[in-house]
Write a protein that holds these residues in place. Structure first.
Motif, PDB file in Angstrom:
ATOM      1  N   LEU A  55      13.735   4.269 -18.119  1.00  0.00           N
ATOM      2  CA  LEU A  55      13.213   5.632 -17.996  1.00  0.00           C
ATOM      3  C   LEU A  55      13.495   6.217 -16.605  1.00  0.00           C
ATOM      4  CD1 LEU A  55       9.862   5.341 -19.969  1.00  0.00           C
ATOM      5  CD2 LEU A  55      11.978   6.476 -20.652  1.00  0.00           C
ATOM      6  N   ILE A  56      13.362   5.369 -15.588  1.00  0.00           N
ATOM      7  CA  ILE A  56      13.624   5.875 -14.231  1.00  0.00           C
ATOM      8  C   ILE A  56      15.095   6.270 -14.092  1.00  0.00           C
ATOM      9  CG2 ILE A  56      13.786   5.159 -11.807  1.00  0.00           C
ATOM     10  CD1 ILE A  56      11.215   3.570 -12.267  1.00  0.00           C
ATOM     11  N   THR A  57      15.968   5.432 -14.672  1.00  0.00           N
ATOM     12  CA  THR A  57      17.389   5.738 -14.624  1.00  0.00           C
ATOM     13  C   THR A  57      17.691   7.052 -15.354  1.00  0.00           C
ATOM     14  OG1 THR A  57      17.731   3.358 -14.734  1.00  0.00           O
ATOM     15  CG2 THR A  57      19.678   4.733 -14.988  1.00  0.00           C
ATOM     16  N   LEU A  58      17.054   7.214 -16.504  1.00  0.00           N
ATOM     17  CA  LEU A  58      17.230   8.430 -17.299  1.00  0.00           C
ATOM     18  C   LEU A  58      16.794   9.659 -16.499  1.00  0.00           C
ATOM     19  CD1 LEU A  58      18.072   9.155 -20.204  1.00  0.00           C
ATOM     20  CD2 LEU A  58      15.662   9.081 -20.828  1.00  0.00           C
ATOM     21  N   LEU A  59      15.674   9.510 -15.823  1.00  0.00           N
ATOM     22  CA  LEU A  59      15.137  10.618 -15.025  1.00  0.00           C
ATOM     23  C   LEU A  59      16.109  10.980 -13.897  1.00  0.00           C
ATOM     24  CD1 LEU A  59      12.285  12.095 -14.897  1.00  0.00           C
ATOM     25  CD2 LEU A  59      11.900  10.667 -12.903  1.00  0.00           C
ATOM     26  N   TYR A  60      16.629   9.945 -13.240  1.00  0.00           N
ATOM     27  CA  TYR A  60      17.576  10.140 -12.134  1.00  0.00           C
ATOM     28  C   TYR A  60      18.804  10.903 -12.616  1.00  0.00           C
ATOM     29  CZ  TYR A  60      21.269   8.784  -8.865  1.00  0.00           C
ATOM     30  OH  TYR A  60      22.314   8.786  -7.988  1.00  0.00           O
ATOM     31  N   TRP A  61      19.252  10.486 -13.793  1.00  0.00           N
ATOM     32  CA  TRP A  61      20.443  11.095 -14.381  1.00  0.00           C
ATOM     33  C   TRP A  61      20.173  12.552 -14.747  1.00  0.00           C
ATOM     34  CZ3 TRP A  61      23.112   8.799 -19.383  1.00  0.00           C
ATOM     35  CH2 TRP A  61      24.438   9.234 -19.400  1.00  0.00           C
ATOM     36  N   ALA A  62      19.015  12.796 -15.384  1.00  0.00           N
ATOM     37  CA  ALA A  62      18.677  14.150 -15.833  1.00  0.00           C
ATOM     38  C   ALA A  62      18.577  15.111 -14.651  1.00  0.00           C
ATOM     39  CB  ALA A  62      17.356  14.114 -16.602  1.00  0.00           C
ATOM     40  N   PHE A  63      18.062  14.637 -13.519  1.00  0.00           N
ATOM     41  CA  PHE A  63      17.907  15.513 -12.358  1.00  0.00           C
ATOM     42  C   PHE A  63      19.024  15.291 -11.347  1.00  0.00           C
ATOM     43  CE2 PHE A  63      13.508  15.408 -13.950  1.00  0.00           C
ATOM     44  CZ  PHE A  63      13.327  16.761 -14.106  1.00  0.00           C
ATOM     45  N   ALA A  66      21.592  16.932 -10.601  1.00  0.00           N
ATOM     46  CA  ALA A  66      21.977  18.119  -9.845  1.00  0.00           C
ATOM     47  C   ALA A  66      20.948  18.472  -8.770  1.00  0.00           C
ATOM     48  CB  ALA A  66      22.168  19.296 -10.800  1.00  0.00           C
ATOM     49  N   THR A  67      19.672  18.101  -8.990  1.00  0.00           N
ATOM     50  CA  THR A  67      18.620  18.436  -8.025  1.00  0.00           C
ATOM     51  C   THR A  67      17.880  17.177  -7.596  1.00  0.00           C
ATOM     52  OG1 THR A  67      17.186  18.886  -9.911  1.00  0.00           O
ATOM     53  CG2 THR A  67      18.190  20.803  -8.855  1.00  0.00           C
ATOM     54  N   PRO A  68      18.464  16.421  -6.654  1.00  0.00           N
ATOM     55  CA  PRO A  68      17.852  15.144  -6.249  1.00  0.00           C
ATOM     56  C   PRO A  68      16.439  15.320  -5.695  1.00  0.00           C
ATOM     57  CG  PRO A  68      19.983  15.512  -5.149  1.00  0.00           C
ATOM     58  CD  PRO A  68      19.678  16.740  -5.928  1.00  0.00           C
ATOM     59  N   GLN A  69      16.107  16.516  -5.181  1.00  0.00           N
ATOM     60  CA  GLN A  69      14.762  16.689  -4.622  1.00  0.00           C
ATOM     61  C   GLN A  69      13.701  16.611  -5.722  1.00  0.00           C
ATOM     62  OE1 GLN A  69      17.246  18.795  -4.485  1.00  0.00           O
ATOM     63  NE2 GLN A  69      16.675  20.925  -4.853  1.00  0.00           N
ATOM     64  N   PHE A 121      13.911  14.606  -8.348  1.00  0.00           N
ATOM     65  CA  PHE A 121      13.751  13.166  -8.570  1.00  0.00           C
ATOM     66  C   PHE A 121      12.853  12.576  -7.466  1.00  0.00           C
ATOM     67  CE2 PHE A 121      15.407   8.752  -7.971  1.00  0.00           C
ATOM     68  CZ  PHE A 121      14.923   8.246  -9.161  1.00  0.00           C
ATOM     69  N   ASP A 122      13.062  13.020  -6.244  1.00  0.00           N
ATOM     70  CA  ASP A 122      12.210  12.547  -5.144  1.00  0.00           C
ATOM     71  C   ASP A 122      10.753  12.945  -5.360  1.00  0.00           C
ATOM     72  OD1 ASP A 122      14.135  11.251  -3.786  1.00  0.00           O
ATOM     73  OD2 ASP A 122      14.611  12.897  -2.407  1.00  0.00           O
ATOM     74  N   HIS A 123      10.542  14.063  -6.061  1.00  0.00           N
ATOM     75  CA  HIS A 123       9.184  14.542  -6.302  1.00  0.00           C
ATOM     76  C   HIS A 123       8.500  13.763  -7.432  1.00  0.00           C
ATOM     77  CE1 HIS A 123       5.833  17.247  -6.871  1.00  0.00           C
ATOM     78  NE2 HIS A 123       6.190  17.443  -8.130  1.00  0.00           N
ATOM     79  N   ILE A 124       9.245  13.569  -8.529  1.00  0.00           N
ATOM     80  CA  ILE A 124       8.634  12.946  -9.715  1.00  0.00           C
ATOM     81  C   ILE A 124       8.692  11.418  -9.660  1.00  0.00           C
ATOM     82  CG2 ILE A 124       8.650  12.867 -12.241  1.00  0.00           C
ATOM     83  CD1 ILE A 124       9.958  15.544 -12.276  1.00  0.00           C
ATOM     84  N   GLY A 125       9.748  10.895  -9.059  1.00  0.00           N
ATOM     85  CA  GLY A 125       9.979   9.448  -9.031  1.00  0.00           C
ATOM     86  C   GLY A 125       8.763   8.632  -8.607  1.00  0.00           C
ATOM     87  N   PRO A 126       8.191   8.926  -7.428  1.00  0.00           N
ATOM     88  CA  PRO A 126       7.047   8.128  -6.972  1.00  0.00           C
ATOM     89  C   PRO A 126       5.867   8.179  -7.949  1.00  0.00           C
ATOM     90  CG  PRO A 126       7.887   9.498  -5.199  1.00  0.00           C
ATOM     91  CD  PRO A 126       8.586   9.932  -6.439  1.00  0.00           C
ATOM     92  N   ALA A 127       5.620   9.381  -8.501  1.00  0.00           N
ATOM     93  CA  ALA A 127       4.518   9.498  -9.462  1.00  0.00           C
ATOM     94  C   ALA A 127       4.727   8.551 -10.638  1.00  0.00           C
ATOM     95  CB  ALA A 127       4.409  10.940  -9.945  1.00  0.00           C
TER      96      ALA A 127
END
Lengths: 245, 266
Positions: free
Chosen positions: A34-42, A44-47, A49-55
């Protein structure tokens, strides 16, 4: 004596899991996917991923441990093994701590893998220490274990137990600040968000990712998570009855 | 809790005149239903007492009350000289529920190893292993010891469940229908084991069954019907009193008698 019973229980729970490699693979692997999927989906906007990732690193251990514990304790209740254990010289705390210990160890493995992937490979920006992130993840998983143990008392079947996941976890997910910042919610919901423990799980993770030092706010969040876990564990232990109708 | 052998002997001698179970006016309500209606009986020590009666008559409820798992128990119920469910009894009373209560996702040996460390924490691993080996042999499961319980047949599962109760060498063993679904050879072996436990270790056994031919194997019988005791006697005395050949006939005789009495008082 008591410590030995707790350790024996933890070992037993881990042995049960060891006969079920698919469950272990799902527990450890799904968050990574799921984390990989999230990284991939965002991408274009790494910020974002930085916002949602830790949560998410805080939410995964909570949800997975909630599910596993609620089913495991429900099984223990319906299979008669709980009644048998409670007719033996075993204290309820021995049993609960045994479960918490076993799932806590599993949570460490899960959190280590998820953190390693997010920070190491996917370049999630992390200002604080990785160890702190791991500590938050473990506390979150204990909270999940506590909630799962508690709700299993109100479920008569696996069907019901699984339904408790949307009932208990989803409202917390919606109000934890992941979708709407907690301050920007209608007043009533913001109050609700203040009393739901997952909000602090997510806050703590976010703080660790943004702040380099351990702040008073972080310490408070950690204390609240640990306190709620203990409170719910206490409530859960009250649902383990030696005498049943 | 570890018991030194000498301490245990002294304990037994001191309490040997106290019956294993003593009930006076024992009443249990489950929901709106009164399942046990004011029972008076005693279970003597060191013998096999059979609890017989049709299914649904309250046998399991009675056993749950004895081990202290049943809520809403009124009247007096003493077990080994203490009120039923007393914490001190938890290491002295073994209980096997009707449905096998073992972990299906563990092997038989892993189950026994866990319950052994709950019953006697602090025992050396080697001692625990030999205890597990002993009970495996007692229930004839040595060859299946390393199989997952989920792979065992119904009869093997109930024997695994019984094995757990034999671990701590309890003074009172409460067995709820332990021989259901077992083949005749195994049933005979288990009954021999029950009598051996009573004779060699002085264990008291309270064994329920709804099969009347098992009644003949008991030292004493409690006949239960519809929450009331029809008889509390030895099989021989019961047959003599009712002038019947088998316990089954004696049971039927007593049921008819009770029905007559009820009609007469109406």
């Amino acid at each position: 004596m008591t410590a030995q019973r707790t350790l024996a229980t933890a070992r037993r729970v881990l042995r049960q899991l060891s006969h079920d490699p698919r469950t272990i693979a799902l527990m450890l692997g799904v968050p990574l996917a799921l984390i990989t999927l999230l990284y991939w989906a965002f991408h274009a906007t790494p910020q974002t991923f930085d916002h949602i990732g830790p949560a998410l690193l805080g939410i995964f251990p909570l949800i997975v441990m909630f599910l596993v514990t609620s089913i495991a304790t429900l099984r223990e209740r319906t299979s008669g093994t709980l009644e048998r254990l409670l007719s033996m010289p075993l204290r309820k705390a021995d049993l609960i701590l045994g479960y918490a210990l076993a799932f806590g160890l599993l949570a460490i493995a899960q959190a280590a893998l998820a953190t390693g992937l997010a920070v190491g490979l996917l370049h999630l920006s992390l200002a604080g220490s990785t160890w702190l992130l791991l500590l938050v993840a473990v506390l979150d998983s204990l909270l999940g274990t506590a909630l799962g143990l508690f709700v299993s008392a109100f479920a008569a079947s696996e069907f019901q137990a699984v339904q408790f996941m949307p009932a208990v976890i989803f409202p917390q997910l919606l109000l934890c600040g992941l979708f709407v910042p907690r301050g920007a919610m209608p007043t009533a919901l913001s109050y609700a968000s203040d009393v739901l423990p997952m909000s602090y799980a997510v806050d703590a993770m976010t703080r660790v990712s943004r702040e380099t030092s351990v702040t008073g706010d972080l310490t408070r969040d950690l204390a609240i998570i640990a306190g709620s876990a203990l409170l719910v564990l206490g409530l859960g232990s009250a649902t383990l009855r030696r005498r049943t109708p | 809790m570890t018991w030194g052998a000498p301490a245990r002997t002294i304990h037994r001698v001191m309490n040997s005149d106290v019956p294993a179970v003593r009930a006076a006016g024992l009443t249990v309500a489950r929901g709106a239903r009164t399942v046990l209606k004011g029972l008076d009986f005693t279970v003597p020590r060191g013998q096999v007492t059979g609890l017989l009666g049709p299914s649904g008559c309250g046998k399991s409820t009675l056993m749950r009350a004895v081990v202290g798992a049943q809520a809403k128990v009124t009247g007096d119920l003493d077990v080994l000289g203490r009120p039923a469910g007393h914490p001190a009894l938890r290491s002295r009373v073994g209980y096997v529920t009707q449905a096998p209560s073992v972990y299906v996702d563990l092997t038989v040996r892993q189950n026994l190893d866990y319950f052994a460390s709950v019953l006697q924490p602090g025992t050396a691993r080697a001692d625990r292993r030999s205890t597990v080996q002993r009970v495996l042999a007692e229930v004839d499961l040595t060859s299946r010891a390393d199989n997952l319980v989920s792979r065992l047949s119904g009869g093997q599962r109930s024997r695994a469940s019984l094995a757990v109760a034999l671990l701590g060498t309890p003074e009172l063993l409460v067995l709820d229908e332990p021989t259901v679904g077992l083949d005749p050879v195994l049933r005979r072996d288990l009954w021999n084991l029950f009598h051996r436990l009573a004779a060699d270790r002085g264990t008291t056994l309270l064994v329920s069954s709804h099969v009347m031919d098992e009644a003949e194997r008991c030292d004493r019988l409690l006949l239960l019907r519809d929450g009331q005791l029809l008889a509390d006697d030895t099989p021989e005395a019961l047959r003599a009193r009712t002038r019947t050949q088998t316990v089954e006939d004696a049971f039927l005789h007593l049921v008819d008698q009770a029905a007559h009495r009820q009609e007469a008082t109406r």
